[in-house]
Design a protein around this motif. Sequence first.
Motif, PDB file in Angstrom:
ATOM      1  N   CYS A  54       1.378  -1.120   0.359  1.00 37.17           N
ATOM      2  CA  CYS A  54      -0.277   0.299  -0.115  1.00 37.17           C
ATOM      3  C   CYS A  54       0.760   1.299   0.027  1.00 37.17           C
ATOM      4  N   GLY A  55       2.523   0.699   0.126  1.00 43.07           N
ATOM      5  CA  GLY A  55       3.062   2.459   0.382  1.00 43.07           C
ATOM      6  C   GLY A  55       2.697   2.932   1.830  1.00 43.07           C
ATOM      7  N   VAL A  56       3.270   4.807   1.446  1.00 40.46           N
ATOM      8  CA  VAL A  56       2.975   5.498   3.100  1.00 40.46           C
ATOM      9  C   VAL A  56       1.838   6.568   2.389  1.00 40.46           C
ATOM     10  N   HIS A  57       0.655   6.085   3.670  1.00 38.67           N
ATOM     11  CA  HIS A  57      -0.405   6.668   3.078  1.00 38.67           C
ATOM     12  C   HIS A  57       0.613   9.103   3.247  1.00 38.67           C
ATOM     13  N   PRO A  58      -0.618   9.794   2.774  1.00 34.42           N
ATOM     14  CA  PRO A  58       0.507  11.216   2.547  1.00 34.42           C
ATOM     15  C   PRO A  58       0.497  12.086   3.793  1.00 34.42           C
ATOM     16  N   ASP A  59      -0.254  11.511   5.056  1.00 37.31           N
ATOM     17  CA  ASP A  59      -0.131  12.060   6.329  1.00 37.31           C
ATOM     18  C   ASP A  59       1.294  11.831   7.229  1.00 37.31           C
ATOM     19  N   LEU A  60       1.356   9.558   7.058  1.00 38.11           N
ATOM     20  CA  LEU A  60       2.828   9.656   8.073  1.00 38.11           C
ATOM     21  C   LEU A  60       4.015   9.759   7.038  1.00 38.11           C
ATOM     22  N   ALA A  61       3.636  10.934   5.603  1.00 32.82           N
ATOM     23  CA  ALA A  61       4.718  10.885   4.912  1.00 32.82           C
ATOM     24  C   ALA A  61       5.023  12.231   5.404  1.00 32.82           C
ATOM     25  N   ARG A  62       3.994  13.601   6.087  1.00 36.50           N
ATOM     26  CA  ARG A  62       4.227  14.691   6.377  1.00 36.50           C
ATOM     27  C   ARG A  62       4.913  13.811   7.752  1.00 36.50           C
ATOM     28  N   GLN A  63       4.145  13.450   8.687  1.00 33.90           N
ATOM     29  CA  GLN A  63       5.018  13.101  10.077  1.00 33.90           C
ATOM     30  C   GLN A  63       6.294  12.578   9.665  1.00 33.90           C
ATOM     31  N   ARG A  64       6.814  12.110   9.063  1.00 35.04           N
ATOM     32  CA  ARG A  64       8.221  11.681   9.059  1.00 35.04           C
ATOM     33  C   ARG A  64       8.996  12.436   8.782  1.00 35.04           C
ATOM     34  N   ASN A  65       8.120  13.409   7.641  1.00 37.99           N
ATOM     35  CA  ASN A  65       9.366  14.252   6.468  1.00 37.99           C
ATOM     36  C   ASN A  65       9.827  13.878   5.240  1.00 37.99           C
TER      37      ASN A  65
END
Length: 257
Positions: A54-65
């Motif tokens: 599923c890859g990384v959700h945009p919300d988590l991508a933001r959190q993890r920079n």
Amino acid sequence: MAIPTYEIFTVKYGGPYTRPACMVNWFQDMDKTTQINYYIFVIRGGGETIVVDCGVHPDLARQRNLASYVSPADALKRIDIDAAKVKHLVVSHVHFDHISGIQLFPKAAIYIQEKEFNFWVKNPIARRAPFLLVTDDVANRYLAKQAGKKRLHLIRGDKKILPGIELLLTPGHTIGLQAVAVNTSRGTAIVGSDLAHAFPSYKTDIPSALITDLIVWMKSYDKVKTKVSSPDLLFPGHDLALMENYPKVAEDVTRIA
Ligand SMILES: [Zn+2]
């Protein structure tokens, strides 16, 4: 009826990222670095589209920079796949870079090993520090809520889910990681996900540093090597070569088999 042949595509949604080399090559090259990409795999044929991970959700991508990142849904659009309409979603394992984007696939049947599901959803050990490092809580809660729904397929061991598509229980990296054996024009190919982070592991027998059971991991290597039609049809989960050494069919998308 003849078994369909499928094509396999690698879709990059993140990377390259620099990592200590020993992270993808257990206890080797402690003073060196390497690079990895984040991928989704797509299997197409016989009128079906199967998305692996599923890859990384945009919300988590933001959190993890997360730099060098596109939403998996946008990456899939490059080969005309609407994530919201995908019918078959195979979850190889429940590390954040493979499960986080699960909500991007609301209509899909989810195929996951029962052992993997039970560990991450029910086992208190999954809440201990080393496991939390690789967890997306939001995705895991969403996964837990699928329990009992018709779309959730809890797989026990090896199972054919479509003609020419077989899930293989191949633990070691996680308790219930699964690979996907695919009937292609060149025989059986295997999407191994993190069974190996990079191609060399399949030759050297040295896996990544993220291990739940090293002995079982070696047996999983034996299993896929017996099953695959040719060593070059056994694919890892994060190797840059998946982008560099195969025909490009769209931006950051290659056809690997
Ligand atoms: Zn992993």
